[in-house]
Design an enzyme around this catalytic site. Structure first.
Site, PDB file in Angstrom:
ATOM      1  NE  ARG A 138       3.213   8.040 -23.550  1.00 41.72           N
ATOM      2  CZ  ARG A 138       3.615   8.948 -24.441  1.00 41.72           C
ATOM      3  NH1 ARG A 138       3.781  10.258 -24.295  1.00 41.72           N
ATOM      4  NH2 ARG A 138       3.791   8.457 -25.912  1.00 41.72           N
ATOM      5  CE1 TYR A 144       5.740   2.380   1.504  1.00 42.14           C
ATOM      6  CE2 TYR A 144       6.376   3.571  -0.379  1.00 42.14           C
ATOM      7  CZ  TYR A 144       5.864   2.386   0.196  1.00 42.14           C
ATOM      8  OH  TYR A 144       5.438   1.231  -0.540  1.00 42.14           O
ATOM      9  CG  ASP A 173       4.266  11.198   0.985  1.00 44.40           C
ATOM     10  OD1 ASP A 173       3.007  11.341   1.191  1.00 44.40           O
ATOM     11  OD2 ASP A 173       5.029  10.216   0.535  1.00 44.40           O
ATOM     12  CE  LYS A 200      -0.668   3.288   0.860  1.00 42.35           C
ATOM     13  NZ  LYS A 200       0.274   3.764   0.001  1.00 42.35           N
TER      14      LYS A 200
HETATM   15  N1  PLP Z   1       3.915   7.852   0.289  1.00 41.60           N
HETATM   16  C1  PLP Z   1       3.488   7.346   1.478  1.00 41.60           C
HETATM   17  C2  PLP Z   1       3.567   7.864   2.777  1.00 41.60           C
HETATM   18  C3  PLP Z   1       3.117   6.009   1.488  1.00 41.60           C
HETATM   19  O1  PLP Z   1       2.777   5.163   2.670  1.00 41.60           O
HETATM   20  C4  PLP Z   1       3.138   5.226   0.181  1.00 41.60           C
HETATM   21  C5  PLP Z   1       2.797   3.494   0.142  1.00 41.60           C
HETATM   22  O2  PLP Z   1       2.627   2.980   1.179  1.00 41.60           O
HETATM   23  C6  PLP Z   1       3.867   5.790  -0.880  1.00 41.60           C
HETATM   24  C7  PLP Z   1       4.155   7.032  -0.908  1.00 41.60           C
HETATM   25  C8  PLP Z   1       3.780   4.886  -2.309  1.00 41.60           C
HETATM   26  O3  PLP Z   1       2.593   4.812  -2.878  1.00 41.60           O
HETATM   27  P1  PLP Z   1       2.093   3.885  -3.694  1.00 41.60           P
HETATM   28  O4  PLP Z   1       2.027   2.542  -2.869  1.00 41.60           O
HETATM   29  O5  PLP Z   1       0.749   4.169  -4.175  1.00 41.60           O
HETATM   30  O6  PLP Z   1       3.111   3.547  -4.865  1.00 41.60           O
END
Ligand code: PLP
Length: 395
Positions: free
Chosen positions: A45, A97, A169, A194
Site C-alpha cells: 500500500r 465533472y 484537472d 481516460k
Molecule cells: N475528472 C474528469 C475531467 C473526468 O471526466 C472524470 C471522469 O469522467 C474524473 C475526473 C473522475 O475520474 P474516474 O472516473 O477515473 O474516477
C-alpha cells in the site's frame, strides 16, 4: 529529444533481468533482512515497484516534483481535498465533472468544507471571488462537457498571491497538450481512466505535485487512506502512456475535422471545440495548449432531448457509453449520464442542455466517423419528413 522518444525511454527496463517490459510486482509485502531493514519497499500500500515506475513517469510528463497513482480519478480528487480542514473553502469553476461536483457538495460539505462556484471564463470575477477562507481553487480546463478553457497562468498568479492552492484537472488536455505546473499550478489531477491509459479498460487516477512538500503530503494521505492503484492496472497505464503521443495526435486531428464538419451541418446549432477559431477561448488555448484534444460537444437546432436520443440511437461507430479518451469513439448525453448528479437549473446555467451531445472522438479513420454521423442525421431527417407527411395526410 522528441516527446515520443523521451516517453518511451523514461520507462526503464528491469535491472534484475533485463526484461524490456516493466515487471508486475504482484505482491502485498516485501521480505526484510532485519526489522525495518529492506530494499526500499516494506508494504505494497505504501509503495510498489510497478506503481513507482508509473508515478515517476507521471511526474516526468507533468514536470512535477512527485506523483501518486490512485485507484480512480475520484480517489485522486478525494486525496487533494484531504489537504483541507473544516472551515476551509474550495473555489471551483462552475462547470466541473459531475462526480467532482457530487464529492464537493454532497460529501465534503458534511465535513465543514464549503464549496463556492465562480464563472472562470471571466478570470477577473473568479479572482474577485477568492475569499479569506479559500484554500483551494479547482479548475478543469478544458471542461467536461462544455469544452471551455480557463486562463491557468492568470488564475495561478492570483492563487499564489492569496496563498491558496491551485489544482488543475488536466484529464481532457493530457500532459502532452498542457502542463499546468509550468503555468503555475500547485497540483495536477488526472482521471487516468481516460487518455493516459487510452483503451477504456481500467479505472485509475493520479495527482502530480509541483513541490516536494505537497508531493509528500499527498503520499502520506494516500498511504493513510489507502486508495492506491494496483500493480496490474499500474502496468496497463504505463503501457498506455507508451503510445500516448501517437494516440492524442490522432484523437485531436479527428476531433478537429469532425468539429469543422458539424459546424457546417444544418441540423447543428452550436459546436463546442476549443480548436475552432470561432470558439470564445481559442486564444487562451493557443497560449496554454499545444493541441486541442479529442472531445467535443454539440447542440442540435431542435433542442428536445428526444431528438438527441433519437440521433444517438442511429450511430453505429460511436458507442453510447460514459467515459472518454479511449481508442474507440464514444457518444454520451451528459444531462442523463455523466452530469446527471448536477441539478438541472445549474446544468442549464452552465450550458449543459438536455440535448447536449458529447463525443469522445477515437482513432478510427475520420471519414468513417463523419459518415457515421452523417447517416444518423439522414435517418433523423427522414423520420421528421415522414412525421410531417403523415400529419399532412391525416389533416
Ligand atoms: N475528472 C474528469 C475531467 C473526468 O471526466 C472524470 C471522469 O469522467 C474524473 C475526473 C473522475 O475520474 P474516474 O472516473 O477515473 O474516477
Amino acid at each position: 529529444m522528441q516527446t515520443n522518444t523521451e516517453i518511451l525511454h523514461a520507462i526503464p527496463s528491469d535491472p534484475l533481468t533485463g526484461a524490456i517490459s516493466v515487471p508486475i510486482y504482484q505482491t502485498a509485502t516485501f521480505v526484510q533482512s532485519a526489522p525495518g531493514v529492506h530494499q526500499g519497499y516494506d508494504y505494497a500500500r505504501t509503495n510498489n515497484p510497478t506503481r513507482r515506475i508509473l508515478e515517476s513517469l507521471l511526474q516526468k510528463l507533468e514536470e512535477g516534483s512527485g506523483a501518486s497513482a490512485f485507484s480512480s480519478g475520484l480517489a485522486a480528487i478525494d486525496a487533494v481535498l484531504k489537504l483541507l480542514k473544516p472551515g476551509d473553502e474550495i473555489l471551483a469553476v462552475q462547470d466541473i465533472y459531475g462526480g467532482a461536483y457530487r464529492l464537493f457538495t454532497q460529501l465534503y460539505a458534511n465535513w465543514g468544507i464549503k464549496v463556492r462556484f465562480a464563472n472562470g471564463s471571466d478570470t477577473d470575477s473568479l479572482i474577485r471571488a477568492i475569499s479569506n477562507n479559500t484554500r483551494l481553487i479547482w479548475v478543469e480546463s478544458p471542461t467536461n462537457p462544455t469544452l471551455k478553457l480557463y486562463d491557468i497562468q492568470a488564475i495561478a498568479s492570483a492563487a499564489r498571491e492569496r496563498k491558496c492552492l491551485l489544482c488543475v484537472d488536466n484529464t481532457f488536455a493530457t500532459p502532452l497538450a498542457q502542463k499546468p505546473i509550468l503555468l503555475g499550478a500547485d497540483l495536477v489531477l488526472h482521471s487516468a481512466t481516460k487518455y493516459l491509459s487510452g483503451h477504456s479498460d481500467l479505472i485509475a487516477g493520479a495527482v502530480i505535485s509541483a513541490s516536494p512538500e505537497l508531493a509528500e503530503k499527498i503520499r502520506f494521505i494516500q498511504n493513510a487512506s489507502g486508495a492506491i492503484l494496483g500493480p496490474f492496472d499500474s502496468w496497463l497505464v504505463i503501457r498506455g502512456i507508451e503510445t500516448l503521443a501517437l494516440r492524442v495526435k490522432q484523437h485531436a486531428e479527428n476531433a478537429l475535422l469532425i468539429a469543422q464538419w458539424l459546424s457546417k451541418h444544418p441540423a447543428v446549432a452550436q459546436v463546442n471545440y476549443p480548436g475552432l477559431k470561432n470558439h470564445p477561448d481559442y486564444e487562451i488555448g493557443l497560449k496554454q495548449q499545444k493541441f486541442f484534444g479529442g472531445v467535443l460537444s454539440f447542440d442540435l437546432k431542435d433542442d428536445r432531448a428526444e431528438q438527441a436520443i433519437a440521433f444517438i440511437k442511429e450511430l453505429k461507430l460511436f458507442k453510447l457509453a460514459e467515459s472518454l479518451g479511449g481508442v474507440k469513439s464514444l457518444v454520451c448525453l451528459p444531462s442523463e449520464m455523466t452530469h446527471k448528479t448536477i441539478p438541472v437549473e445549474r446544468r442549464q446555467e452552465i450550458g449543459i442542455s438536455q440535448s447536449l451531445i458529447r463525443l469522445s472522438v477515437g482513432i478510427e479513420d475520420a471519414q468513417d466517423l463523419i459518415d457515421d454521423l452523417d447517416q444518423a442525421f439522414e435517418i433523423l431527417n427522414n423520420k421528421i419528413h415522414h412525421i410531417k407527411i403523415n400529419q399532412y395526410v391525416s389533416a
